[in-house]
Scaffold this motif. Structure first.
Motif, PDB file in Angstrom:
ATOM      1  N   ASN A 368       0.613  -1.194  -0.039  1.00 48.62           N
ATOM      2  CA  ASN A 368      -0.001  -0.054  -0.011  1.00 48.62           C
ATOM      3  C   ASN A 368       0.734   1.341   0.032  1.00 48.62           C
ATOM      4  N   GLY A 369       0.133   2.264  -0.086  1.00 48.04           N
ATOM      5  CA  GLY A 369       0.969   3.630  -0.067  1.00 48.04           C
ATOM      6  C   GLY A 369      -0.032   4.900   0.305  1.00 48.04           C
ATOM      7  N   ASP A 370       0.661   5.837   0.849  1.00 44.76           N
ATOM      8  CA  ASP A 370      -0.146   7.093   1.177  1.00 44.76           C
ATOM      9  C   ASP A 370      -0.819   7.876   0.277  1.00 44.76           C
ATOM     10  N   ASP A 371      -0.118   7.766  -0.908  1.00 46.22           N
ATOM     11  CA  ASP A 371      -0.736   8.321  -2.367  1.00 46.22           C
ATOM     12  C   ASP A 371      -1.841   7.717  -3.126  1.00 46.22           C
ATOM     13  N   GLY A 372      -2.505   6.655  -2.426  1.00 46.73           N
ATOM     14  CA  GLY A 372      -3.529   6.015  -3.188  1.00 46.73           C
ATOM     15  C   GLY A 372      -3.182   4.897  -4.098  1.00 46.73           C
ATOM     16  N   ILE A 373      -1.742   4.590  -4.298  1.00 50.45           N
ATOM     17  CA  ILE A 373      -1.542   3.623  -5.134  1.00 50.45           C
ATOM     18  C   ILE A 373      -1.066   2.322  -4.535  1.00 50.45           C
ATOM     19  N   ILE A 374      -1.536   1.203  -5.247  1.00 51.43           N
ATOM     20  CA  ILE A 374      -1.057  -0.100  -4.873  1.00 51.43           C
ATOM     21  C   ILE A 374       0.026  -0.489  -5.712  1.00 51.43           C
ATOM     22  N   ARG A 375       1.272  -0.790  -5.247  1.00 49.71           N
ATOM     23  CA  ARG A 375       2.273  -1.024  -6.210  1.00 49.71           C
ATOM     24  C   ARG A 375       2.577  -2.446  -5.921  1.00 49.71           C
ATOM     25  N   GLY A 376       2.973  -3.010  -7.289  1.00 49.43           N
ATOM     26  CA  GLY A 376       3.194  -4.505  -7.767  1.00 49.43           C
ATOM     27  C   GLY A 376       4.850  -4.452  -7.628  1.00 49.43           C
ATOM     28  N   ILE A 377       5.375  -5.267  -6.877  1.00 49.79           N
ATOM     29  CA  ILE A 377       6.764  -5.464  -6.752  1.00 49.79           C
ATOM     30  C   ILE A 377       7.333  -6.853  -7.203  1.00 49.79           C
TER      31      ILE A 377
END
Length: 433
Positions: A368-377
């Motif tokens: 998760n992230g505080d900018d509203g983006i879910i990142r795939g690593i």
């Protein structure tokens, strides 16, 4: 005559070849070795054994990034088609979201004890409610507001008819999701109960609270209904700071025994260590491993979340409190060696709650992230290879897994728009319904 790979022969030959005459004579006298027992065959030496060990360790490191049967690259397709649950979603901030198979009759008046389990979305919110939605239709099946006297922060489905919830009131509540009946409750924390963890075989349970304590329990006689099992408290661990993440895992070198009991792993604020606890004969610390690559005691982060890989339960991924961007580390449980250490590019601050979930095939994970983006690593490279965005705002809660054979991702947002707030749950799937 001893064999050429006899450890005493190897040591004696090493001493002789490197000119340690006095040490060699003392060694020979102590063991009764004669000169003709120390051959000049150099096909096996201490140096060659150490080199073989080094190569073996390197091969293990290479293996570490191929967790999922050579699925080391980010698997495509991945869930990127978004559906927003209807406005029967909670109007308050969403604190926790998960998906589990639950036995929920169509009507709350239906007292049938046996009803086929179906996948359900479970969400808790700041208004103290626990809401259950049918995953396929998004129908709101149940709303329970009486389980806790304050908001619910953590939840685990023990089986299709038993839920465990932990709340800001410090209570662990056992309830039936269909009826809302409270089966049992424990008040072993004096402040927020923030985490619940169960072992893979559902035999052990742990809770973490902001009273700086972690409690461990055993679960006996867990059956298909809500009337057969009991909890036995194994002990309490007290810390100087609040615990943040808890997990049950078995170190790789202990997996050979069928009777192995998992270790309880705990992280806490203001510490770069992971603390390992054995459950028997008493709950006690077995080891601690430093996540700081420099191995020093200067504290710059702590582990906020940690998850085991879904393929072999062999690798542990940790999300850190590092500012201004969350970092992740991968290691094997019970090891100090960091196999991966990279930034997720996800912005966070001192009040953020880092959350990570493996993709079911083990090729990477979501954060998760505080900018509203879910990142795939992508696991093998540590690179951000996918981004899912809903609106501006924080991603408050997440779930990733397999539902009825398909990969899904469920996320909860606290969104801001036009001066107001919109709290919503998004379901991400591989394609449009």
């Amino acid at each position: 005559m001893p064999s050429r790979d006899n450890v005493h022969v190897l040591v004696a030959r090493y001493l002789r070849d490197n000119g340690y005459k006095n040490t060699l004579e003392a060694f020979k006298e102590e063991l009764g070795l004669e000169d003709d027992m120390i051959p000049s065959d150099h096909s096996i030496t201490l140096e060659s054994i150490i080199e073989q060990k080094r190569l073996f360790d390197l091969s293990r490191e290479f293996e570490a990034v191929t967790v999922a049967d050579n699925e080391d690259k980010w698997h495509v397709p991945y869930p990127d088609c978004k559906i927003i649950l209807p406005k029967q979603s909670p109007e308050s901030n969403i604190l926790f979201v998960s998906v589990a198979n639950l036995s929920i009759p169509p009507s709350a008046d239906d007292q049938s004890s046996i009803y086929p389990a179906r996948p359900c979305i479970i969400a808790t919110s700041a208004d103290r409610s626990l809401r259950i939605f049918d995953f396929n239709t998004f129908e709101l099946l149940r709303v329970h507001t009486h389980l806790h006297s304050s908001p619910i922060l953590s939840l685990v489905a023990l089986n299709e008819s038993v839920l465990l919830t932990g709340g800001m009131d410090g209570r662990l509540v056992v309830s039936n999701p269909a009826t809302g009946d409270i089966i049992a409750q424990h008040k072993d924390h004096q402040k927020y109960l923030v985490r619940i963890a169960c072992s893979e075989d559902m035999r052990y349970l742990a809770t973490a609270g902001y009273d700086k304590k972690v409690n461990a329990y055993s679960i006996e006689n867990l059956g298909p209904d809500d009337s057969t099992f009991t909890f036995t408290k194994l002990g309490t661990i007290s810390f100087p700071t609040n615990p943040e993440a808890i997990l049950f895992a078995t170190p790789e070198d202990e997996k050979s025994s069928e009777t192995t009991t998992p270790r309880l792993i705990v992280s806490r604020r203001d510490s770069t260590f992971l603390y390992y606890y054995k459950l028997f004969p008493v709950l006690s610390e077995a080891a601690r491993h430093n996540l700081n690559p420099d191995g020093n005691s200067w504290v710059s982060f702590c582990a906020m979340d940690m998850v085991l890989d879904p393929v072999e339960s062999k690798f542990l991924v940790v999300a850190t409190s590092t500012l201004p961007e969350m970092r992740f580390m991968m290691l094997q449980p019970g090891s100090d060696k960091i196999l991966q250490n990279a930034s997720t590019k996800a912005p966070q601050d001192a009040y953020s709650s880092a959350r990570i979930f493996w993709r079911p095939n083990g090729s990477g994970f979501w954060c998760n992230g505080d900018d509203g983006i879910i990142r795939g690593i992508e696991l093998s490279t540590g690179s951000v290879v996918a981004q899912l965005k809903h609106h501006d705002g924080k991603v408050k809660a997440m779930f990733a897994g397999i539902v009825e054979g398909r990969e899904v991702l469920v996320t909860a947002f606290q969104l801001t728009y036009q001066g107001g707030f919109d709290k919503s749950i998004a379901v991400w799937e591989l394609g449009k319904r």
